[in-house]
Design an enzyme around this catalytic site. Structure first.
Site, PDB file in Angstrom:
ATOM      1  N   LYS A 194     -14.082 -34.938 -30.736  1.00  0.00           N
ATOM      2  CA  LYS A 194     -13.966 -33.409 -31.104  1.00  0.00           C
ATOM      3  C   LYS A 194     -14.482 -32.938 -29.847  1.00  0.00           C
ATOM      4  O   LYS A 194     -15.809 -32.012 -30.247  1.00  0.00           O
ATOM      5  CB  LYS A 194     -13.515 -32.330 -32.357  1.00  0.00           C
ATOM      6  N   GLY A 247     -24.136 -27.110 -31.606  1.00  0.00           N
ATOM      7  CA  GLY A 247     -23.405 -25.876 -31.827  1.00  0.00           C
ATOM      8  C   GLY A 247     -24.275 -24.667 -33.028  1.00  0.00           C
ATOM      9  O   GLY A 247     -25.848 -25.409 -32.737  1.00  0.00           O
ATOM     10  N   SER A 248     -23.708 -23.996 -32.960  1.00  0.00           N
ATOM     11  CA  SER A 248     -24.328 -22.980 -33.405  1.00  0.00           C
ATOM     12  C   SER A 248     -24.303 -22.806 -34.852  1.00  0.00           C
ATOM     13  O   SER A 248     -23.848 -23.552 -35.639  1.00  0.00           O
ATOM     14  CB  SER A 248     -23.048 -21.794 -32.829  1.00  0.00           C
ATOM     15  N   THR A 249     -25.854 -22.496 -35.091  1.00  0.00           N
ATOM     16  CA  THR A 249     -26.530 -22.135 -36.137  1.00  0.00           C
ATOM     17  C   THR A 249     -25.049 -21.818 -37.802  1.00  0.00           C
ATOM     18  O   THR A 249     -24.672 -21.940 -38.427  1.00  0.00           O
ATOM     19  CB  THR A 249     -27.145 -21.524 -36.563  1.00  0.00           C
ATOM     20  N   GLY A 252     -22.806 -24.730 -38.315  1.00  0.00           N
ATOM     21  CA  GLY A 252     -23.204 -25.685 -39.041  1.00  0.00           C
ATOM     22  C   GLY A 252     -23.362 -24.963 -40.420  1.00  0.00           C
ATOM     23  O   GLY A 252     -22.996 -26.259 -41.031  1.00  0.00           O
ATOM     24  N   GLU A 270     -26.962 -30.557 -35.337  1.00  0.00           N
ATOM     25  CA  GLU A 270     -28.449 -30.106 -34.183  1.00  0.00           C
ATOM     26  C   GLU A 270     -27.776 -28.907 -33.496  1.00  0.00           C
ATOM     27  O   GLU A 270     -26.721 -28.135 -33.516  1.00  0.00           O
ATOM     28  CB  GLU A 270     -28.033 -31.148 -32.945  1.00  0.00           C
ATOM     29  N   CYS A 304     -29.838 -25.755 -25.688  1.00  0.00           N
ATOM     30  CA  CYS A 304     -30.202 -24.951 -27.394  1.00  0.00           C
ATOM     31  C   CYS A 304     -31.942 -25.351 -27.377  1.00  0.00           C
ATOM     32  O   CYS A 304     -32.774 -24.944 -27.930  1.00  0.00           O
ATOM     33  CB  CYS A 304     -29.794 -26.099 -28.336  1.00  0.00           C
ATOM     34  N   GLU A 404     -31.121 -15.796 -30.259  1.00  0.00           N
ATOM     35  CA  GLU A 404     -30.631 -16.834 -29.364  1.00  0.00           C
ATOM     36  C   GLU A 404     -29.849 -16.743 -27.863  1.00  0.00           C
ATOM     37  O   GLU A 404     -28.845 -16.143 -28.733  1.00  0.00           O
ATOM     38  CB  GLU A 404     -29.946 -18.686 -29.578  1.00  0.00           C
TER      39      GLU A 404
END
Length: 505
Positions: A194, A247-249, A252, A270, A304, A404
């Site tokens: 994806k 991607g973003s926390t 995740g 990650e 990142c 971030e």
């Protein structure tokens, strides 16, 4: 890199026939609903191609295709050396199409063609190196035998986990995708890829090349469309065994929740970073200054592992800021991606640009000072370009130093001692990357070992990032697991223990 001008690159882009359909079961297919979305070049606002907008039904179709291929075993049961040969042919095909892929990456992300084409750290060549290096590992991964008594035998083997979903980001779509695909496919899994909704083009192209290289139908599938909708469908799917996500926390964390609500699929995240780049008074500034600029301004700061917090010893603070400002204003000014002299292109979207500006405004409200940059600039009618920005008088407890930003914004923080630098570096919810600049071996070792981060560079910044032989991943809310290196196979395999008892009753 070829000696093409901006107009040459634009003509090359205009000549491409670009595929925008999903790839399922070895074929390019429209979304079952027939829905499409415009794929927009962030540098121009022009529509590059219409892309299939898949939904949950397409996810089911892709997962079923992957499951069927896995159970059939044509790829899973293939001898490791033969799997390796297929992946090496795939790498050769990617290399043959490298200029097309570099252009697709530039059109998708707005990244300068000079960066996507670069034969050292560029996106395409990085993906080729990843694929070839990982392929060469496949027939060199050994199992184990356990300590056992006579007439018994314990074997520990690695088996593919099954159906892997790889959910990818928009900032380095080709390079990070290959970090997932190479070990997942190399281990014998089937994959549903994806790509980010903003950057699907290279994912579709490399899937077509994988098919041409001999990867069996259904082993690699690509679904395109909205990330939240498709990510949730994959996260809750009862027939997906593992998800590799970059991607973003917050997303995740959602995937971990979906795992608990479904089949306890393995989740390999990650996520974000706010990495500390530490310059001591005895550092070689001729090397540290340009590297520190690249650490935050490369890819418009949309990295990142960017060195977004620059911790500088008070004795060299003013000199470092002055020289960094000179480099920012001379080397890293944004420009059109098709200009071969451009090193920094536009932000990926209007929303990302607004996010960056809001953080710079907030930093000034909190007491930080803008030394250079701090605003966007329009180039050829596009307003998504943001100037390289340096903020001084930053405290580590400011939001701009803790959150971030994902833009070309450098936060400079003073320190006095190594102990203070370590404490500042570790005072963060993330732990992805970082660096220490010093000529003192004792200091370098002390700081590198005590930084709570997955990768530390000494007298370099992106050194570890650019080596496929080095694992990539972080601590704390940066996530879990590792991309790259031989350790990446750990994420896509499961251990099986088999015990033999040869003794007669």
């Amino acid at each position: 890199m070829t000696n093409r001008t901006r107009s040459d690159w634009q003509a090359f882009a205009d000549s491409l026939s670009i595929e925008g359909r999903a790839f399922i079961g070895g074929q390019c297919v429209d979304a079952l609903s027939g829905a499409v979305t415009d794929n927009v070049n962030p540098a121009t606002g022009a529509v590059t191609v219409q892309v299939a907008s898949c939904d949950e039904r397409d996810v089911d179709l892709a997962v079923a295709s992957a499951r069927e291929a896995f159970e059939k075993g044509e790829w899973r049961k293939l001898a490791p050396a033969k799997r390796k040969a297929v992946l090496l042919r795939w790498a050769d095909l990617i290399e043959q199409h490298w200029e097309e892929l570099a252009m697709l990456e530039s059109l998708d992300t707005g990244k300068p063609i000079a960066c996507t084409m670069d034969d050292d750290g560029g996106d395409v060549h990085s993906s080729i190196r990843t694929l070839r290096w990982t392929a060469e590992c496949i027939d060199k991964l050994y199992g184990e035998t356990t300590p056992h008594e006579q007439d018994t035998l314990g074997i520990v083997s690695r088996e593919p986990v099954g159906v892997v979903a790889a959910i990818m980001p928009w900032n380095y779509p080709l390079a990070t995708t290959m970090w997932k695909l190479a070990p997942a496919l190399g281990a014998g899994n089937s994959v549903v890829l994806k790509p980010a909704s903003l950057t699907p083009l290279t994912a579709i192209k490399i899937a077509l090349l994988a098919d041409k290289a001999g990867l069996p139908a259904g082993v690699l599938n690509v679904i395109t469309g909205p990330g939240a909708r498709l990510g949730k469908a994959l996260g809750l799917h009862m027939d997906v065994d593992c998800i590799g996500f970059t991607g973003s926390t917050p997303i995740g964390k959602e995937l971990l929740k979906y795992s608990g609500e479904s089949n306890l699929k393995l989740i390999f995240n990650e996520l974000g970073g706010k990495s500390a780049n530490i310059i001591f008074a005895d550092a070689n500034l001729d090397k540290a200054i340009p590297s520190s600029a690249a650490a935050i301004f490369f890819n418009s700061g949309q990295t990142c592992s960017a060195g977004s917090r620059l911790l500088v010893h008070e004795d060299v603070h003013d000199e470092v800021v002055r020289r960094l400002t000179e480099v920012a204003e001379s080397t890293w000014q944004p420009g059109h991606p098709m200009d071969p002299n451009t090193l920094m292109g536009p932000m990926i979207s209007t929303s990302q640009l607004k996010t960056v500006q809001s953080y710079v405004d907030l930093a000034q409200e909190e007491g930080a000072r803008v030394v250079c940059g701090g605003s966007s600039v329009s180039i050829d009618g596009c307003d998504l370009y943001y100037k390289p920005t340096i903020l001084c008088d930053v405290r580590n407890d400011m939001r701009v130093a803790q959150e971030e930003i994902f833009g070309p914004v450098l936060c400079v923080i003073k320190f006095k001692t190594a102990e203070e630098a370590i404490a500042l570096a570790n005072d963060c919810i993330y732990g992805l990357s970082g660096a220490v600049w010093t000529e003192n071996l004792r200091t370098a070792h002390k700081v590198a070992t005590e930084m709570r981060t997955g990768n530390v560079n000494v007298n370099a910044y992106f050194g570890a990032d650019n080596q496929i032989s080095m694992p990539f991943g972080g601590f704390r809310q940066t996530g879990n697991g590792r991309d790259k290196s031989i350790h990446a196979f750990d994420e896509y395999t499961v251990l099986k223990g088999i015990w033999f008892d040869f003794r007669q009753a």
